[in-house]
Enzyme design. Structure first.
Site, PDB file in Angstrom:
ATOM      1  N   GLN A   1       0.817  -1.211   0.000  1.00 20.57           N
ATOM      2  CA  GLN A   1       0.000   0.000   0.000  1.00 20.57           C
ATOM      3  C   GLN A   1       0.854   1.266   0.000  1.00 20.57           C
ATOM      4  O   GLN A   1       0.466   2.290  -0.556  1.00 20.57           O
ATOM      5  CB  GLN A   1      -0.944   0.005   1.197  1.00 20.57           C
ATOM      6  CG  GLN A   1      -2.016  -1.062   1.127  1.00 20.57           C
ATOM      7  CD  GLN A   1      -2.881  -0.942  -0.118  1.00 20.57           C
ATOM      8  OE1 GLN A   1      -3.543   0.056  -0.352  1.00 20.57           O
ATOM      9  NE2 GLN A   1      -2.863  -1.983  -0.953  1.00 20.57           N
TER      10      GLN A   1
ATOM     11  N   ASP B   1      -8.064  -4.779  -3.705  1.00 18.11           N
ATOM     12  CA  ASP B   1      -7.668  -3.667  -4.569  1.00 18.11           C
ATOM     13  C   ASP B   1      -7.909  -3.980  -6.042  1.00 18.11           C
ATOM     14  O   ASP B   1      -8.325  -3.111  -6.815  1.00 18.11           O
ATOM     15  CB  ASP B   1      -6.180  -3.351  -4.373  1.00 18.11           C
ATOM     16  CG  ASP B   1      -5.944  -2.281  -3.319  1.00 18.11           C
ATOM     17  OD1 ASP B   1      -6.935  -1.763  -2.771  1.00 18.11           O
ATOM     18  OD2 ASP B   1      -4.774  -1.973  -3.040  1.00 18.11           O
TER      19      ASP B   1
ATOM     20  N   HIS C   1     -48.282  24.786  12.419  1.00 16.53           N
ATOM     21  CA  HIS C   1     -48.208  23.335  12.573  1.00 16.53           C
ATOM     22  C   HIS C   1     -49.460  22.818  13.284  1.00 16.53           C
ATOM     23  O   HIS C   1     -50.055  21.811  12.888  1.00 16.53           O
ATOM     24  CB  HIS C   1     -46.969  22.950  13.390  1.00 16.53           C
ATOM     25  CG  HIS C   1     -45.697  22.884  12.597  1.00 16.53           C
ATOM     26  ND1 HIS C   1     -45.078  24.002  12.116  1.00 16.53           N
ATOM     27  CD2 HIS C   1     -44.942  21.824  12.210  1.00 16.53           C
ATOM     28  CE1 HIS C   1     -43.982  23.643  11.464  1.00 16.53           C
ATOM     29  NE2 HIS C   1     -43.879  22.320  11.502  1.00 16.53           N
TER      30      HIS C   1
ATOM     31  N   GLU D   1      -7.791   2.740   6.550  1.00 22.06           N
ATOM     32  CA  GLU D   1      -8.553   2.394   5.346  1.00 22.06           C
ATOM     33  C   GLU D   1      -8.583   0.879   5.146  1.00 22.06           C
ATOM     34  O   GLU D   1      -9.631   0.277   4.970  1.00 22.06           O
ATOM     35  CB  GLU D   1      -7.914   3.076   4.143  1.00 22.06           C
ATOM     36  CG  GLU D   1      -8.574   2.742   2.817  1.00 22.06           C
ATOM     37  CD  GLU D   1      -7.801   3.293   1.634  1.00 22.06           C
ATOM     38  OE1 GLU D   1      -8.379   3.352   0.541  1.00 22.06           O
ATOM     39  OE2 GLU D   1      -6.621   3.640   1.793  1.00 22.06           O
ATOM     40  N   HIS D   2      -7.407   0.263   5.145  1.00 21.11           N
ATOM     41  CA  HIS D   2      -7.278  -1.197   5.032  1.00 21.11           C
ATOM     42  C   HIS D   2      -6.660  -1.727   6.313  1.00 21.11           C
ATOM     43  O   HIS D   2      -5.632  -1.211   6.760  1.00 21.11           O
ATOM     44  CB  HIS D   2      -6.381  -1.588   3.862  1.00 21.11           C
ATOM     45  CG  HIS D   2      -6.761  -0.984   2.553  1.00 21.11           C
ATOM     46  ND1 HIS D   2      -6.144   0.143   2.041  1.00 21.11           N
ATOM     47  CD2 HIS D   2      -7.692  -1.359   1.643  1.00 21.11           C
ATOM     48  CE1 HIS D   2      -6.680   0.428   0.865  1.00 21.11           C
ATOM     49  NE2 HIS D   2      -7.628  -0.458   0.602  1.00 21.11           N
TER      50      HIS D   2
ATOM     51  N   HIS E   1       1.375   3.059  -3.316  1.00 18.88           N
ATOM     52  CA  HIS E   1       0.394   3.946  -3.939  1.00 18.88           C
ATOM     53  C   HIS E   1       0.928   5.362  -4.113  1.00 18.88           C
ATOM     54  O   HIS E   1       0.557   6.055  -5.059  1.00 18.88           O
ATOM     55  CB  HIS E   1      -0.894   3.982  -3.112  1.00 18.88           C
ATOM     56  CG  HIS E   1      -1.853   2.890  -3.449  1.00 18.88           C
ATOM     57  ND1 HIS E   1      -2.649   2.907  -4.565  1.00 18.88           N
ATOM     58  CD2 HIS E   1      -2.145   1.731  -2.799  1.00 18.88           C
ATOM     59  CE1 HIS E   1      -3.394   1.814  -4.604  1.00 18.88           C
ATOM     60  NE2 HIS E   1      -3.106   1.082  -3.543  1.00 18.88           N
TER      61      HIS E   1
END
Length: 453
Positions: A264, A366, A426, A332-333, A267
């Site tokens: 990761q 992924d 109302h 995230e992961h 990335h």
């Protein structure tokens, strides 16, 4: 990913840092220059329309004047230019991801309930009408993004899905990305990148009408454009650099853990990777394995700086502390590799997607092979939000139908509450209905019957 000081100070157990991030500012921190540039571009495109879009496409993506929209035959033919093994893998990923999305959709069912006689309430799941998907295709064309965005939207029942993908150096679309979009059921596709692509979809400059929602990952400019367009359209989520965290004990294989951390970090140079472990020996072994793998990794120029600047290793004294710290990171992961993965599965609550056991690497999701969606919250967003799924493309629309017999109970209570609030209008909506009910033939007949008795 950084631990919250208040959480660290409140821990009853102990922990030590084997490696801390070199940069302590959040990896997803917004750049003022990016914010200003995106704002300028969006205002310009909103004012000048397609002329501005094409001008930016020329200056930023070297647009050469060809039609930016691709016809259906061109999309279908993109698969013919792929290596057979790559084509087969893309077909498998599309099939798996759409099948998982279809199962999610099947479980989101309309329902109706009758809490009391004369009152019906219910929910209908209605898909968003038009969605625009951004499909990245830079140094790393994210082939599976179409599965997660276009495919999930179509399984949710979205009638019209547009997609934009930036051009390659020769001006054409990336064939693998395009074929993935075709298999995912995209309705119209455009070779258009960056801020100008999102603005064109949001303002209705391509396609027939403005889209209702923008989805998909991208660089800092794309993420900022989504943030600024939120409100004009809905968005999936505001995602920063990709993140991974591994929670492991002494049973984990340090070489696999190191590989998954770098998987990761690859990335981008600001992608955080974190290890929290109950084993100091594993921590030292993983740190060594990371450095060893970087020596031969083809993308070490990206993963190396990411690990150096944003990587961390923390040793804790028990699994409860490990779980508390990991929930604080809300990655995230999240991979869990331990002798009791089920305990962590039941205990953990903050993550984008969870990968249990040493055979469950993030890359399987992924690339679409697991079927789960990889558009996930980052920068702690998993504390309050989930990732993209078919449910994000569906509006759970409530409705109610009240008959005469339920009116007295509802209207009288509304009168009381409205009176206490000072909301006369109302109150009147309820009072008028009570008056109409009292004057109805059924009410008159009931009164006459009661008088006779």
């Amino acid at each position: 990913m950084l631990f919250t000081p208040a959480v660290l100070s409140s821990l009853e157990g102990s922990f030590t840092f084997v490696k801390t991030p070199l940069i302590t500012a959040p990896a997803a921190q917004r750049d003022p220059a990016v914010v200003a540039k995106v704002s300028e571009m969006l205002l310009d495109i909103e004012r000048r329309g397609m002329d501005a879009v094409l001008e930016y496409a020329t200056n930023l993506d070297r647009w050469d004047g060809r039609d930016i929209e691709l016809d259906a035959s061109a999309m279908a033919a993109s698969g013919d230019r792929l290596d057979a093994a790559l084509r087969s893998a893309i077909e498998l990923g599309s099939e798996r991801t759409r099948a998982f999305a279809a199962e999610q959709r099947r479980r989101l069912v309309d329902f109706e309930t009758r809490p009391l006689p004369g009152l019906v309430t219910g929910v209908r799941y209605v898909p968003v009408f038009r969605v625009g998907a951004y499909l990245p295709a830079g140094r790393f064309p994210l082939t599976a993004s179409a599965f997660m965005t276009v495919g999930a939207a179509k399984e949710a029942g979205v009638p019209a899905v547009l997609a934009c993908t930036p051009p390659q150096p020769d001006g054409s679309a990336n064939d693998a990305v395009l074929f993935a979009a075709h298999l995912s059921g995209v309705d119209r596709a455009f070779v258009l990148g960056g801020v100008q692509a999102l603005a064109a979809m949001a303002f209705g400059l391509i396609g027939d009408l403005p889209v209702d929602m923008l989805v998909g990952a991208g660089n800092a400019f794309v993420a900022e454009a989504k943030r600024q367009l939120f409100g004009t359209v809905a968005i999936d989520l505001l995602a920063g650099p990709s993140e991974v965290a591994v929670l492991a004990d002494e049973t984990a294989d340090p070489e696999l853990v190191a590989a998954d951390l770098l998987g990761q970090a690859e990335h981008g140079p600001n992608s955080p990777a974190a290890l929290v472990t109950t084993s100091r020996s594993l921590a030292i072994a993983v740190a060594s394995a990371v450095e060893e793998q970087l020596l031969t990794l083809a993308t070490a120029d990206i993963a190396g700086p990411a690990w150096r600047d944003y990587g961390s290793i923390t040793v804790v004294d028990d699994r409860e502390v490990a779980a508390i710290l990991m929930d604080d990171l809300a990655p995230e992961h999240l991979e869990v590799i331990s002798d009791d993965d089920d305990w962590y599965h039941q205990r953990l609550r903050n993550y984008g997607s969870l990968f249990l056991g040493q055979w469950s690497t993030v890359a399987y999701s992924d690339k679409g092979m697991a079927g789960t969606n990889h558009v996930l919250p980052t920068a702690g967003g998993a504390k309050h939000s989930a990732g993209l799924s078919v449910s994000r493309f569906l509006k759970p629309l409530t409705y109610q139908k009240v008959d005469k017999e339920a009116t007295p109970l509802l209207a009288k209570a509304v009168e009381v509450i409205s009176e206490s609030e000072g909301m006369a209008a109302h109150k009147a909506t309820a009072t008028l209905r009570l008056e109409r009910l009292a004057a109805s033939p059924e009410a008159s007949a009931h009164r006459e019957s009661a008088t006779t008795v």
